[in-house]
Design a protein around this motif. Structure first.
Motif, PDB file in Angstrom:
ATOM      1  N   ALA A 266       0.823  -1.202   0.000  1.00  0.00           N
ATOM      2  CA  ALA A 266       0.000   0.000   0.000  1.00  0.00           C
ATOM      3  C   ALA A 266       0.861   1.256   0.000  1.00  0.00           C
ATOM      4  O   ALA A 266       0.571   2.239  -0.704  1.00  0.00           O
ATOM      5  N   THR A 267       1.941   1.256   0.768  1.00  0.00           N
ATOM      6  CA  THR A 267       2.863   2.402   0.770  1.00  0.00           C
ATOM      7  C   THR A 267       3.482   2.593  -0.603  1.00  0.00           C
ATOM      8  O   THR A 267       3.609   3.720  -1.093  1.00  0.00           O
ATOM      9  N   LEU A 268       3.864   1.489  -1.239  1.00  0.00           N
ATOM     10  CA  LEU A 268       4.428   1.558  -2.582  1.00  0.00           C
ATOM     11  C   LEU A 268       3.418   2.134  -3.570  1.00  0.00           C
ATOM     12  O   LEU A 268       3.762   2.973  -4.412  1.00  0.00           O
ATOM     13  N   ALA A 269       2.150   1.698  -3.473  1.00  0.00           N
ATOM     14  CA  ALA A 269       1.106   2.217  -4.367  1.00  0.00           C
ATOM     15  C   ALA A 269       0.901   3.711  -4.162  1.00  0.00           C
ATOM     16  O   ALA A 269       0.666   4.460  -5.122  1.00  0.00           O
ATOM     17  N   LEU A 270       0.998   4.164  -2.910  1.00  0.00           N
ATOM     18  CA  LEU A 270       0.831   5.599  -2.639  1.00  0.00           C
ATOM     19  C   LEU A 270       1.987   6.408  -3.223  1.00  0.00           C
ATOM     20  O   LEU A 270       1.775   7.476  -3.809  1.00  0.00           O
ATOM     21  N   ILE A 271       3.222   5.911  -3.081  1.00  0.00           N
ATOM     22  CA  ILE A 271       4.375   6.601  -3.686  1.00  0.00           C
ATOM     23  C   ILE A 271       4.217   6.652  -5.200  1.00  0.00           C
ATOM     24  O   ILE A 271       4.454   7.692  -5.836  1.00  0.00           O
ATOM     25  N   GLU A 272       3.796   5.545  -5.777  1.00  0.00           N
ATOM     26  CA  GLU A 272       3.617   5.487  -7.219  1.00  0.00           C
ATOM     27  C   GLU A 272       2.581   6.504  -7.693  1.00  0.00           C
ATOM     28  O   GLU A 272       2.786   7.208  -8.691  1.00  0.00           O
ATOM     29  N   ASP A 273       1.464   6.618  -6.956  1.00  0.00           N
ATOM     30  CA  ASP A 273       0.414   7.558  -7.350  1.00  0.00           C
ATOM     31  C   ASP A 273       0.870   9.003  -7.177  1.00  0.00           C
ATOM     32  O   ASP A 273       0.611   9.858  -8.038  1.00  0.00           O
ATOM     33  N   ARG A 274       1.567   9.300  -6.107  1.00  0.00           N
ATOM     34  CA  ARG A 274       2.040  10.673  -5.887  1.00  0.00           C
ATOM     35  C   ARG A 274       3.103  11.064  -6.910  1.00  0.00           C
ATOM     36  O   ARG A 274       3.201  12.221  -7.299  1.00  0.00           O
ATOM     37  N   PHE A 275       3.889  10.096  -7.351  1.00  0.00           N
ATOM     38  CA  PHE A 275       4.868  10.378  -8.403  1.00  0.00           C
ATOM     39  C   PHE A 275       4.160  10.612  -9.739  1.00  0.00           C
ATOM     40  O   PHE A 275       4.529  11.505 -10.507  1.00  0.00           O
ATOM     41  N   ALA A 276       3.112   9.809 -10.008  1.00  0.00           N
ATOM     42  CA  ALA A 276       2.363   9.972 -11.259  1.00  0.00           C
ATOM     43  C   ALA A 276       1.667  11.319 -11.337  1.00  0.00           C
ATOM     44  O   ALA A 276       1.532  11.902 -12.424  1.00  0.00           O
ATOM     45  N   THR A 277       1.216  11.845 -10.184  1.00  0.00           N
ATOM     46  CA  THR A 277       0.532  13.147 -10.170  1.00  0.00           C
ATOM     47  C   THR A 277       1.504  14.308  -9.958  1.00  0.00           C
ATOM     48  O   THR A 277       1.075  15.446  -9.786  1.00  0.00           O
ATOM     49  N   ARG A 278       2.817  14.020  -9.924  1.00  0.00           N
ATOM     50  CA  ARG A 278       3.877  15.021  -9.774  1.00  0.00           C
ATOM     51  C   ARG A 278       3.839  15.722  -8.411  1.00  0.00           C
ATOM     52  O   ARG A 278       4.374  16.820  -8.263  1.00  0.00           O
ATOM     53  N   GLU A 279       3.195  15.070  -7.443  1.00  0.00           N
ATOM     54  CA  GLU A 279       3.298  15.590  -6.078  1.00  0.00           C
ATOM     55  C   GLU A 279       4.690  15.315  -5.513  1.00  0.00           C
ATOM     56  O   GLU A 279       5.126  15.987  -4.574  1.00  0.00           O
ATOM     57  N   LEU A 280       5.339  14.297  -6.050  1.00  0.00           N
ATOM     58  CA  LEU A 280       6.718  13.982  -5.673  1.00  0.00           C
ATOM     59  C   LEU A 280       7.619  14.200  -6.877  1.00  0.00           C
ATOM     60  O   LEU A 280       7.299  13.750  -7.988  1.00  0.00           O
ATOM     61  N   THR A 281       8.730  14.876  -6.685  1.00  0.00           N
ATOM     62  CA  THR A 281       9.730  14.980  -7.746  1.00  0.00           C
ATOM     63  C   THR A 281      10.411  13.617  -7.896  1.00  0.00           C
ATOM     64  O   THR A 281      10.329  12.765  -6.995  1.00  0.00           O
ATOM     65  N   PRO A 282      11.082  13.397  -9.013  1.00  0.00           N
ATOM     66  CA  PRO A 282      11.811  12.123  -9.135  1.00  0.00           C
ATOM     67  C   PRO A 282      12.776  11.883  -7.980  1.00  0.00           C
ATOM     68  O   PRO A 282      12.888  10.750  -7.488  1.00  0.00           O
ATOM     69  N   ALA A 283      13.467  12.928  -7.529  1.00  0.00           N
ATOM     70  CA  ALA A 283      14.413  12.755  -6.427  1.00  0.00           C
ATOM     71  C   ALA A 283      13.696  12.386  -5.138  1.00  0.00           C
ATOM     72  O   ALA A 283      14.134  11.502  -4.392  1.00  0.00           O
ATOM     73  N   ALA A 284      12.556  13.052  -4.864  1.00  0.00           N
ATOM     74  CA  ALA A 284      11.812  12.756  -3.639  1.00  0.00           C
ATOM     75  C   ALA A 284      11.197  11.361  -3.696  1.00  0.00           C
ATOM     76  O   ALA A 284      11.179  10.632  -2.699  1.00  0.00           O
ATOM     77  N   ALA A 285      10.700  10.970  -4.874  1.00  0.00           N
ATOM     78  CA  ALA A 285      10.133   9.631  -5.016  1.00  0.00           C
ATOM     79  C   ALA A 285      11.209   8.570  -4.807  1.00  0.00           C
ATOM     80  O   ALA A 285      10.964   7.544  -4.156  1.00  0.00           O
ATOM     81  N   ALA A 286      12.412   8.813  -5.338  1.00  0.00           N
ATOM     82  CA  ALA A 286      13.510   7.866  -5.149  1.00  0.00           C
ATOM     83  C   ALA A 286      13.885   7.770  -3.671  1.00  0.00           C
ATOM     84  O   ALA A 286      14.182   6.691  -3.156  1.00  0.00           O
ATOM     85  N   HIS A 287      13.862   8.909  -2.982  1.00  0.00           N
ATOM     86  CA  HIS A 287      14.184   8.915  -1.547  1.00  0.00           C
ATOM     87  C   HIS A 287      13.157   8.115  -0.754  1.00  0.00           C
ATOM     88  O   HIS A 287      13.507   7.297   0.113  1.00  0.00           O
ATOM     89  N   ASP A 288      11.867   8.324  -1.046  1.00  0.00           N
ATOM     90  CA  ASP A 288      10.828   7.574  -0.341  1.00  0.00           C
ATOM     91  C   ASP A 288      10.909   6.089  -0.649  1.00  0.00           C
ATOM     92  O   ASP A 288      10.665   5.245   0.208  1.00  0.00           O
ATOM     93  N   LEU A 289      11.258   5.768  -1.880  1.00  0.00           N
ATOM     94  CA  LEU A 289      11.368   4.366  -2.271  1.00  0.00           C
ATOM     95  C   LEU A 289      12.551   3.703  -1.579  1.00  0.00           C
ATOM     96  O   LEU A 289      12.481   2.537  -1.176  1.00  0.00           O
ATOM     97  N   ASP A 290      13.650   4.450  -1.422  1.00  0.00           N
ATOM     98  CA  ASP A 290      14.825   3.901  -0.731  1.00  0.00           C
ATOM     99  C   ASP A 290      14.512   3.584   0.729  1.00  0.00           C
ATOM    100  O   ASP A 290      15.088   2.660   1.313  1.00  0.00           O
TER     101      ASP A 290
END
Length: 595
Positions: A266-290
């Motif tokens: 579920a956390t992964l799905a939320l990161i994926e959705d926020r990245f798709a809507t550009r709420e997360l920059t690529p760098a921030a999405a990578a940080h959350d994924l790490d």
């Protein structure tokens, strides 16, 4: 365990296989007086297990509504214990079906294998194939299950279709799984809600993967609202349909009440959705994924790697994209996405080779080497690697270029077609200062019959390697009669102080005009050799030919001193001339000698 129960168990186990039951031991007899155990007698034809394949093939296919014939363990084992060689296989078949009905797939597999050992023709019957395929799918061996269920008599069988959906999803053959869903519906009717649940979740996953999120809510209607696994799929469907608020609420519920794997997903799905809507920059999405821990080898890691690949591409980070994509390709069954994934990775590799940033060619080559197993086969892959090797050689990274091309050479069958590639590898080894390795490369193919021009070139390179190893005489012997080797032959003769031989050999390599430093060296060396042999007429001709060109060169004093008539020598120019002549003993660069 008392003696009577132990005797029943031993008898039952013996009757599962072909061995006859052990002879009973008289309870009152002392152990030391018991008769010695005799080897079991070979069963007579009348005692052998009766064939069952024809009878099974004539029987109706089981589990049309998903319900397998069931009976208690006691009844099943009693039937086995009381069976005769003529009734043994039907009793086993009843036991196998009962085990499948209670989802004890590993035990059912053992019974089915025992049946097959006694009657190999069972593998040709549709009921046995159905049971075998269901057992394989239940034991998480989906590829084998699909193979077992791929028979004409099972194409439209609801139970086979239901398990085909799950096995197709596990192997990422989404189109196959989606095609079996309608056929599978009747097989759910005979199951309880709990037994139906894994099939409904699989149906929902297939609907999401095949682009039909609108069907998910209906498919999961039988599962209650608190079901976290169902809510995770409902959330993905809602977000795919544009209801991000509802989908994220469901994800947050899963993150509170789900199992650890479901919370991570579920956390992964939320990161994926926020990245798709550009709420997360690529760098921030990578940080959350790490910061997200995920389970190795399962769908959660696959989802994380897929998202990491997308993030890397958004950041134009080819290295990270290759790392994520190659892990997916190497360790996951991608099903019908295998070929497109490999094509994307090969495109990334080609982009590394053609990158205009020459300063990072060494880094790019390191990344390329890590993923060299992804190269296209045949000429296309060799062309990509050869382009990179040329760039490495152009940057002076000869050893890395040689290693890259040697990888291509080693994976090809040794034949005459490898001649040009072996020559290039040996040349790069020489340029890298590794003449021993160059010799090994050439001698590995010495049994192959190459065309005449390839053979001559290989001899020249081998001679250059021997020369670099201090074996000048062996090198000259190899060059005897070899076309196109005058440059190398002349350099060896110069180092041996064979002035007459050098003058004769070098004359054929003299340039039209002494423009480059290597050309100037050739002319000056010729002048030295002619002076040493006292050939004044040839020296005068050399002066006439090159005097105008040397007049504007830094080596003018050396050329003038060497070629001037003895009566006109200027002692004042001697010091400058000898300073220039001191550099003539250095061997010519290999790039010049092997032109």
């Amino acid at each position: 365990m008392n003696r009577s129960r132990l005797s029943i168990l031993v008898l039952s186990l013996a009757l599962i296989g072909n061995a006859p039951p052990p002879a009973p031991v008289e309870h009152g007899a002392p152990a030391e007086h018991a008769a010695p155990a005799a080897p079991p007698p070979r069963p007579s034809p009348s005692q052998r297990i009766a064939p069952f394949a024809a009878q099974l093939a004539e029987s109706p296919l089981p589990a049309l509504d998903g319900r397998w014939p069931s009976q208690s363990d006691a009844a099943a084992w009693t039937a086995i214990a009381r069976s005769t060689p003529q009734t043994r296989q039907p009793a086993r078949w009843a036991l196998a079906q009962a085990l499948i009905a209670r989802d004890r797939m590993a035990e059912a597999a053992g019974v089915l294998d025992t049946m097959l050992a006694d009657d190999p023709a069972l593998a040709l019957t549709a009921p046995w194939q159905l049971a075998h395929g269901v057992v394989l799918a239940g034991m998480e061996r989906p590829a084998e299950a699909l193979h077992a269920l791929d028979t004409p008599l099972l194409v439209a069988h609801p139970e086979a279709c239901a398990w085909r959906v799950r096995a197709g999803l596990a192997t990422q053959q989404i189109a196959l799984a989606a095609g079996a869903m309608r056929c599978a519906v009747p097989a759910l009717s005979g199951r309880s809600v709990a037994a139906r649940r894994p099939f409904l979740l699989a149906f929902a996953d297939v609907a999401l993967a095949s682009g039909h999120p609108g069907d998910v809510a209906r498919m999961l209607a039988a599962l209650g609202d608190p079901d976290s696994a169902a809510n995770l799929r409902r959330a993905r469907a809602a977000m795919a349909l544009g209801d991000r608020a509802g989908g994220r609420l469901l994800l947050q519920r899963v993150m509170l009440s789900g199992t650890p794997p479901l919370r991570t997903e579920a956390t992964l799905a939320l990161i994926e959705d926020r990245f798709a809507t550009r709420e997360l920059t690529p760098a921030a999405a990578a940080h959350d994924l790490d910061a997200l821990s995920f389970w190795r080898g399962g769908p959660i890691e696959r989802g994380a790697l897929t998202l990491r690949w997308r993030i890397a591409e958004a950041r134009h980070d080819s290295r990270a994209a290759l790392a994520a994509g190659a892990t997916l390709f190497r360790y996951f069954d991608l099903g019908d996405q295998t070929a497109p994934t490999l094509l994307r990775l090969q495109t990334l590799l080609g982009g590394l080779v053609d990158s205009p940033d020459a300063g990072k060619i060494g880094v790019a080559a390191g990344v390329f080497w890590d993923y060299r197993d992804l190269l296209p086969g045949g000429g296309e892959g060799e062309t990509i690697a050869a382009r990179l090797a040329d760039r490495l050689a152009g940057a002076g990274l000869y050893a890395r270029a040689a290693d890259l091309l040697r990888f291509l050479l080693d994976r090809r069958a040794p034949d005459a077609a490898t001649g040009p590639l072996s020559i290039r590898v040996a040349e790069l080894d020489l340029l890298a200062g590794a003449p021993e390795r160059s010799l090994r490369t050439l001698r590995a193919g010495q049994a192959i019959v190459f065309p005449a021009d390839i053979t001559a070139r290989r001899r020249t390179i081998e001679a250059a390697a021997l020369y670099r190893l201090g074996k000048a005489d062996e090198a000259l012997a190899l060059l005897d009669g070899a076309p196109g080797s005058a440059e190398l032959r002349g350099d060896i003769l110069w180092q041996k102080r064979d002035w007459g031989g050098f003058a004769a050999s070098n004359a054929a390599t003299l340039p039209a005009r002494a423009a480059s430093e290597a050309d100037q060296t050739r002319v000056l060396r010729q002048a030295v050799a002619l002076s040493r042999t006292g050939n004044r007429s040839a020296l005068t001709a050399l002066r006439t030919r090159y005097a105008a060109g040397f007049a504007r060169l830094p080596t003018h004093d050396a050329f003038d001193y060497l070629t001037a008539p003895a009566a006109t020598l200027d002692p004042a120019k001697a010091d400058k001339a000898f300073a220039r002549l001191a550099t003539l003993d250095a061997p010519l660069p290999l790039t010049e000698l092997m032109r």
